[in-house]
Design an enzyme around this catalytic site. Structure first.
Site, PDB file in Angstrom:
ATOM      1  N   ASN A 124       0.826  -1.218   0.000  1.00  0.00           N
ATOM      2  CA  ASN A 124       0.000   0.000   0.000  1.00  0.00           C
ATOM      3  C   ASN A 124       0.856   1.262   0.000  1.00  0.00           C
ATOM      4  OD1 ASN A 124      -2.389  -1.534   0.259  1.00  0.00           O
ATOM      5  ND2 ASN A 124      -2.015  -1.733   2.449  1.00  0.00           N
TER       6      ASN A 124
ATOM      7  N   HIS B  16     -14.694  -2.561   5.086  1.00  0.00           N
ATOM      8  CA  HIS B  16     -13.543  -3.175   5.765  1.00  0.00           C
ATOM      9  C   HIS B  16     -13.913  -3.805   7.111  1.00  0.00           C
ATOM     10  CE1 HIS B  16      -9.447  -2.908   7.727  1.00  0.00           C
ATOM     11  NE2 HIS B  16      -9.089  -3.259   6.506  1.00  0.00           N
TER      12      HIS B  16
ATOM     13  N   GLU C 117     -16.594   3.030   2.403  1.00  0.00           N
ATOM     14  CA  GLU C 117     -15.229   3.401   2.025  1.00  0.00           C
ATOM     15  C   GLU C 117     -15.357   4.307   0.810  1.00  0.00           C
ATOM     16  OE1 GLU C 117     -12.639  -0.059   1.525  1.00  0.00           O
ATOM     17  OE2 GLU C 117     -13.690  -1.081   3.118  1.00  0.00           O
TER      18      GLU C 117
ATOM     19  N   SER D 154     -11.152  -1.366  -0.996  1.00  0.00           N
ATOM     20  CA  SER D 154      -9.836  -2.003  -0.992  1.00  0.00           C
ATOM     21  C   SER D 154      -9.750  -3.244  -1.872  1.00  0.00           C
ATOM     22  CB  SER D 154      -9.421  -2.343   0.433  1.00  0.00           C
ATOM     23  OG  SER D 154     -10.350  -3.213   1.007  1.00  0.00           O
TER      24      SER D 154
ATOM     25  N   ASP E 205     -14.589   6.210   4.903  1.00  0.00           N
ATOM     26  CA  ASP E 205     -13.259   5.667   5.205  1.00  0.00           C
ATOM     27  C   ASP E 205     -12.390   5.897   3.972  1.00  0.00           C
ATOM     28  OD1 ASP E 205     -11.022   3.972   5.317  1.00  0.00           O
ATOM     29  OD2 ASP E 205     -12.058   2.462   6.526  1.00  0.00           O
TER      30      ASP E 205
ATOM     31  N   HIS F  29      -7.795   4.210   1.287  1.00  0.00           N
ATOM     32  CA  HIS F  29      -7.112   4.026  -0.001  1.00  0.00           C
ATOM     33  C   HIS F  29      -7.215   5.247  -0.907  1.00  0.00           C
ATOM     34  CE1 HIS F  29      -6.237  -0.175   0.785  1.00  0.00           C
ATOM     35  NE2 HIS F  29      -7.426  -0.226   1.352  1.00  0.00           N
TER      36      HIS F  29
ATOM     37  N   LYS G  56      -0.877   4.134   4.366  1.00  0.00           N
ATOM     38  CA  LYS G  56      -0.901   3.692   2.969  1.00  0.00           C
ATOM     39  C   LYS G  56      -0.181   4.722   2.094  1.00  0.00           C
ATOM     40  CE  LYS G  56      -4.293   0.384   4.136  1.00  0.00           C
ATOM     41  NZ  LYS G  56      -5.648   0.079   4.520  1.00  0.00           N
TER      42      LYS G  56
END
Ligand SMILES: *Cc1c(COP(=O)(O)O)cnc(C)c1O
Length: 385
Positions: free
Chosen positions: A46, A132, A176, A180, A205, A208, A239
């Protein structure tokens, strides 16, 4: 589970080809990993912008080590609270365009702590089905009722909210912003519309997305112009930012409440000063050096186009590129053949993803040049067909 149960579990996992095992690397640098005397091109990291070994961050960490020592030595509410923690929080709040921010010891601890402190038994939480594990664990710990809507399906979210919202006191919609395992982007504007129409709060979230999307690299929330309308914006420094630790950006009152009520914040030693100092400098680097994220997303486009031309089904629209391989066994075999050719690529299998949607998950970083990607496209084509 105890005694014989454990052995039975391990045996079954091994038979099904699903046993998880640790795999220590002898070295990891510049996008290369080495195991067992061999080097691999790493598609499983990541470290999207390649900042984890940035000399400026290493120097910043060294300076903080000299000044503050190796540990914070206590929780923030005891003597572990340092000026630099507050400087990082001020910077994070500005980066995320919110009033205030709080740093957590990891993104996992952030999600578990935030959700369980803010919600309880008389509340409900609507979460994307692919959220997640840390979000799900936070919801479970909170005691709130969980309703999961189909992935990126705001229509399904609306059906659930219309049916259930009124039975509960407080309600939250959580997603998210970049997923992910799918590498795709949530329909934040539609979810914000629902949140406002049905009197819910909203949490995104950005684990990423941070460092990759948005004019200032802040994330998809910034890119979509929704910073003011999303109540809770969380993410991680571990990340794209190349550091470590989680954060929440939110209203001043929310942050003050969490300092009083959030157990994963209160009952854990503060992150070490060297980590805090790196995270702060890393935000500056990401904001200034937009060429890093622009190049990364261009490379992701190059990889997607090349794989599609070879006939692969490729998902997502980010630096995470899932190549659908369907069957679990075929996916594991592809990952193995890739390893023989010098690539480290993770096969993602059920139960992490739904049945028959096993995939190779390629995580692009600044170290994957067009030349490496072209070679990979050719090699994967040879292996899979
Ligand atoms: C990685 C990740 C986290 C956890 O962050 P850590 O800092 O690694 O604990 C939380 N949410 C999502 C979506 C993630 O991908």
């Amino acid at each position: 589970m105890a005694g014989a149960g454990i052995e039975e579990f391990l045996k079954r996992r091994a038979e099904d080809g699903l046993l998880r095992q640790l795999c220590p690397a002898a070295s990891r640098r510049n996008g290369m990993l080495s195991f067992g005397g061999r080097e691999y091109i790493d598609f499983s990291s990541n470290d999207y912008l390649g900042l984890s070994h940035d000399p400026r961050l290493i120097a910043e960490a060294a300076k903080a080590l000299e000044t503050w020592g190796v540990s914070s030595s206590a929780s923030r509410l005891m003597s572990g609270d340092l000026d630099i923690h507050h400087q990082l929080e001020t910077k994070t709040a500005a980066f995320k365009k919110k009033e205030a921010a709080l740093v957590f010891n990891s993104g996992y601890q952030a999600n578990v702590g935030i959700l369980s402190a803010l919600y309880g038994k008389s509340d409900c939480i609507f979460a994307d089905r692919l959220c997640h594990a840390s979000i799900i664990d936070g919801v479970l710990l909170s005691g709130a009722r969980l309703f999961r809507f189909r992935h990126n399906d705001a229509g399904h979210a609306r059906v659930l909210i219309e049916k259930e919202r009124n039975k509960f006191r407080n309600a939250l919609i959580v997603t998210e912003s970049i997923f992910s395992m799918e590498g795709d982007r949530a329909p934040l504007d539609e979810l914000v519309g629902l949140k406002e129409r049905y009197d819910c709060a909203m949490m995104a979230d950005e684990a990423h997305a941070t460092g990759i999307f948005g004019a200032g690299g802040s994330g998809v929330v910034e890119d979509d112009g929704l910073s003011a309308r999303i109540d809770l914006i969380m993410g991680t420094f571990s990340k794209a930012l190349g550091g470590f630790g989680g954060y929440l950006a939110a209203s001043r009152a929310t942050i003050d409440y969490l300092v009083n009520a959030c157990r994963s914040f209160i009952y854990s030693t503060a992150l070490p000063p060297s980590v805090i100092a790196c995270n702060a400098l890393s935000i500056d680097i990401v904001r200034k050096e937009s060429f890093r994220r622009i190049q990364l997303l261009e490379n992701a486009r190059f990889l997607r186009d090349g794989l599609r031309q070879q006939g692969f089904e490729v998902r997502g629209c980010s630096q995470i590129v899932p190549v659908m391989t369907g069957e679990t066994k075929r996916t594991a075999a592809c990952a193995q053949r890739l390893r023989e050719k010098g690539y480290r690529v993770l096969p993602i299998r059920p139960p992490t993803v739904p049945e028959n949607s096993a995939r190779l998950r390629l995580s692009l970083t600044a170290f994957h040049t067009e030349e490496i990607l072209q070679r990979f496209i050719n090699d994967l084509g040879d292996i899979a067909f």
